[in-house]
Motif scaffolding. Structure first.
Motif, PDB file in Angstrom:
ATOM      1  N   PRO A  96       0.698  -1.206  -0.019  1.00 57.86           N
ATOM      2  CA  PRO A  96      -0.035  -0.035   0.011  1.00 57.86           C
ATOM      3  C   PRO A  96       0.721   1.277   0.010  1.00 57.86           C
ATOM      4  O   PRO A  96       0.374   2.188  -0.292  1.00 57.86           O
ATOM      5  N   GLU A  97       1.939   1.139   0.387  1.00 57.86           N
ATOM      6  CA  GLU A  97       3.092   2.503   0.420  1.00 57.86           C
ATOM      7  C   GLU A  97       3.441   2.702  -0.824  1.00 57.86           C
ATOM      8  O   GLU A  97       3.920   3.951  -1.051  1.00 57.86           O
ATOM      9  N   GLY A  98       3.691   1.778  -1.825  1.00 54.10           N
ATOM     10  CA  GLY A  98       4.400   1.919  -2.934  1.00 54.10           C
ATOM     11  C   GLY A  98       3.549   2.775  -3.977  1.00 54.10           C
ATOM     12  O   GLY A  98       2.325   3.073  -3.754  1.00 54.10           O
ATOM     13  N   ALA A  99       4.288   3.252  -5.050  1.00 50.15           N
ATOM     14  CA  ALA A  99       3.507   3.880  -5.915  1.00 50.15           C
ATOM     15  C   ALA A  99       3.481   3.223  -7.573  1.00 50.15           C
ATOM     16  O   ALA A  99       3.550   4.041  -8.355  1.00 50.15           O
ATOM     17  N   GLY A 141      -4.396  -2.670 -11.986  1.00 48.88           N
ATOM     18  CA  GLY A 141      -3.948  -3.519 -10.939  1.00 48.88           C
ATOM     19  C   GLY A 141      -4.925  -3.217  -9.620  1.00 48.88           C
ATOM     20  O   GLY A 141      -6.007  -2.567  -9.471  1.00 48.88           O
ATOM     21  N   LYS A 142      -4.434  -3.902  -8.609  1.00 47.01           N
ATOM     22  CA  LYS A 142      -5.022  -3.645  -7.221  1.00 47.01           C
ATOM     23  C   LYS A 142      -5.041  -2.264  -6.771  1.00 47.01           C
ATOM     24  O   LYS A 142      -4.021  -1.636  -6.955  1.00 47.01           O
ATOM     25  N   PRO A 143      -6.131  -1.763  -6.236  1.00 43.35           N
ATOM     26  CA  PRO A 143      -6.076  -0.340  -5.859  1.00 43.35           C
ATOM     27  C   PRO A 143      -5.291  -0.074  -4.640  1.00 43.35           C
ATOM     28  O   PRO A 143      -5.349  -1.016  -3.758  1.00 43.35           O
ATOM     29  N   THR A 144      -4.679   1.046  -4.272  1.00 43.41           N
ATOM     30  CA  THR A 144      -4.095   1.274  -2.914  1.00 43.41           C
ATOM     31  C   THR A 144      -5.213   1.200  -1.923  1.00 43.41           C
ATOM     32  O   THR A 144      -4.869   0.676  -0.783  1.00 43.41           O
ATOM     33  N   ARG A 150     -21.552   6.208   1.029  1.00 49.13           N
ATOM     34  CA  ARG A 150     -22.997   5.711   1.116  1.00 49.13           C
ATOM     35  C   ARG A 150     -23.838   6.948   0.568  1.00 49.13           C
ATOM     36  O   ARG A 150     -24.834   6.436  -0.084  1.00 49.13           O
ATOM     37  N   LEU A 151     -23.649   8.033   1.044  1.00 42.99           N
ATOM     38  CA  LEU A 151     -24.498   9.041   0.604  1.00 42.99           C
ATOM     39  C   LEU A 151     -24.656   9.571  -1.058  1.00 42.99           C
ATOM     40  O   LEU A 151     -25.512   9.695  -1.552  1.00 42.99           O
ATOM     41  N   LYS A 152     -23.421   9.486  -1.391  1.00 52.02           N
ATOM     42  CA  LYS A 152     -22.944   9.675  -2.852  1.00 52.02           C
ATOM     43  C   LYS A 152     -23.625   8.335  -3.814  1.00 52.02           C
ATOM     44  O   LYS A 152     -23.401   8.491  -5.128  1.00 52.02           O
ATOM     45  N   GLN A 153     -23.472   7.145  -3.114  1.00 57.51           N
ATOM     46  CA  GLN A 153     -24.029   5.905  -3.423  1.00 57.51           C
ATOM     47  C   GLN A 153     -22.961   5.510  -4.608  1.00 57.51           C
ATOM     48  O   GLN A 153     -22.999   5.243  -5.935  1.00 57.51           O
ATOM     49  N   GLU A 154     -21.410   5.643  -4.236  1.00 65.06           N
ATOM     50  CA  GLU A 154     -20.222   5.193  -4.914  1.00 65.06           C
ATOM     51  C   GLU A 154     -19.278   4.900  -4.142  1.00 65.06           C
ATOM     52  O   GLU A 154     -19.185   4.811  -3.105  1.00 65.06           O
ATOM     53  N   GLU A 155     -18.377   4.052  -4.975  1.00 67.94           N
ATOM     54  CA  GLU A 155     -17.373   3.506  -4.270  1.00 67.94           C
ATOM     55  C   GLU A 155     -16.033   4.116  -5.180  1.00 67.94           C
ATOM     56  O   GLU A 155     -16.210   4.123  -6.349  1.00 67.94           O
ATOM     57  N   VAL A 156     -14.889   4.270  -4.517  1.00 68.80           N
ATOM     58  CA  VAL A 156     -13.925   5.114  -5.240  1.00 68.80           C
ATOM     59  C   VAL A 156     -12.480   4.237  -4.913  1.00 68.80           C
ATOM     60  O   VAL A 156     -12.221   3.652  -3.705  1.00 68.80           O
ATOM     61  N   TRP A 157     -11.942   3.914  -5.897  1.00 75.64           N
ATOM     62  CA  TRP A 157     -10.615   3.237  -5.988  1.00 75.64           C
ATOM     63  C   TRP A 157      -9.626   4.093  -6.143  1.00 75.64           C
ATOM     64  O   TRP A 157      -9.598   4.879  -6.984  1.00 75.64           O
ATOM     65  N   GLY A 158      -8.486   4.112  -4.952  1.00 75.10           N
ATOM     66  CA  GLY A 158      -7.708   5.107  -5.331  1.00 75.10           C
ATOM     67  C   GLY A 158      -6.204   4.349  -5.417  1.00 75.10           C
ATOM     68  O   GLY A 158      -6.079   3.301  -4.858  1.00 75.10           O
ATOM     69  N   TYR A 159      -5.470   4.929  -6.597  1.00 78.14           N
ATOM     70  CA  TYR A 159      -4.143   4.325  -6.830  1.00 78.14           C
ATOM     71  C   TYR A 159      -3.154   5.247  -6.712  1.00 78.14           C
ATOM     72  O   TYR A 159      -3.123   6.520  -7.148  1.00 78.14           O
ATOM     73  N   ARG A 160      -2.174   5.072  -5.581  1.00 77.26           N
ATOM     74  CA  ARG A 160      -1.126   6.025  -5.496  1.00 77.26           C
ATOM     75  C   ARG A 160      -0.019   5.736  -6.532  1.00 77.26           C
ATOM     76  O   ARG A 160       0.067   4.797  -7.028  1.00 77.26           O
TER      77      ARG A 160
END
Length: 196
Positions: A96-99, A141-144, A150-160
């Protein structure tokens, strides 16, 4: 006392595992050998997880090295996809710490076709509304991190990733409840805000 980093904690856990297993199995040589083999595997996995990117695929040659060579050098991939041409795509995320996230693609005969770092501006530009989670995972690949709003009804995948040679940031992919991309965004790496 300085807090232990992730790699140090894993090494301590591996040493604790060895000591515990030796105490548990006593003089049963077969069980001691099994415990030592398991500990060797954990140590190898730990080294591969912290190995610098420059060492991850050292000695791997395109069109000559095989998937087995890659696995011996880089360890077990996070996930493997079958390619339509009979080849395979192996994912090596450095989080998770790598970019960086590395994808190794093999030919149908098992030789290495390509090795690429996929967390790039060029790849991010390929993300389009309507794409599904499997398509994004296969591309980036796998998100960081994964966050649900819930209120926005969305899921966010973040990639460092390295937005510049020295600055890390997050590229974010926003999915609706059906699991399809609605938009993308950029955010600062939290370590930047914390002075890291």
């Amino acid at each position: 006392m300085k807090p232990l980093n992730h790699a140090s904690r894993r090494r301590l856990a591996a040493m604790g595992l060895i000591a515990s297993l030796l105490a548990l199995f006593g003089c049963d040589q077969r069980k001691v050998d099994e415990a030592m083999n398991k500990a060797k595997q954990v140590a190898g996995d730990t080294w591969n997880s912290v190995k610098p990117d420059s060492q991850l695929f050292k000695g791997i040659e395109l069109s000559k090295s095989t998937e087995d060579d890659v696995r011996r050098q880089a360890g077990k991939p996070e996930i493997v996809w079958e390619e339509p041409d009979g080849g395979r795509r192996l994912e090596y995320p450095r989080g998770p710490e790598g970019a960086t996230t590395w994808m190794v693609t093999t030919n149908g005969d098992g030789t290495v076709r390509s090795i690429e770092q996929v967390l790039t501006a060029e790849n991010f530009q390929k993300v389009r509304p309507g794409m599904n989670k499997d398509q994004i995972r296969r591309m980036l690949g796998k998100p960081t991190k994964v966050e649900a709003f819930r209120l926005k009804q969305e899921e966010v995948w973040g990639y460092r990733w390295f937005e510049s040679p020295t600055d890390r940031a997050f590229f974010n992919v926003h999915f609706n409840n059906e699991g399809t991309v609605t938009t993308t965004s950029r955010s600062d790496d939290p370590s930047k805000r914390q002075g890291g």
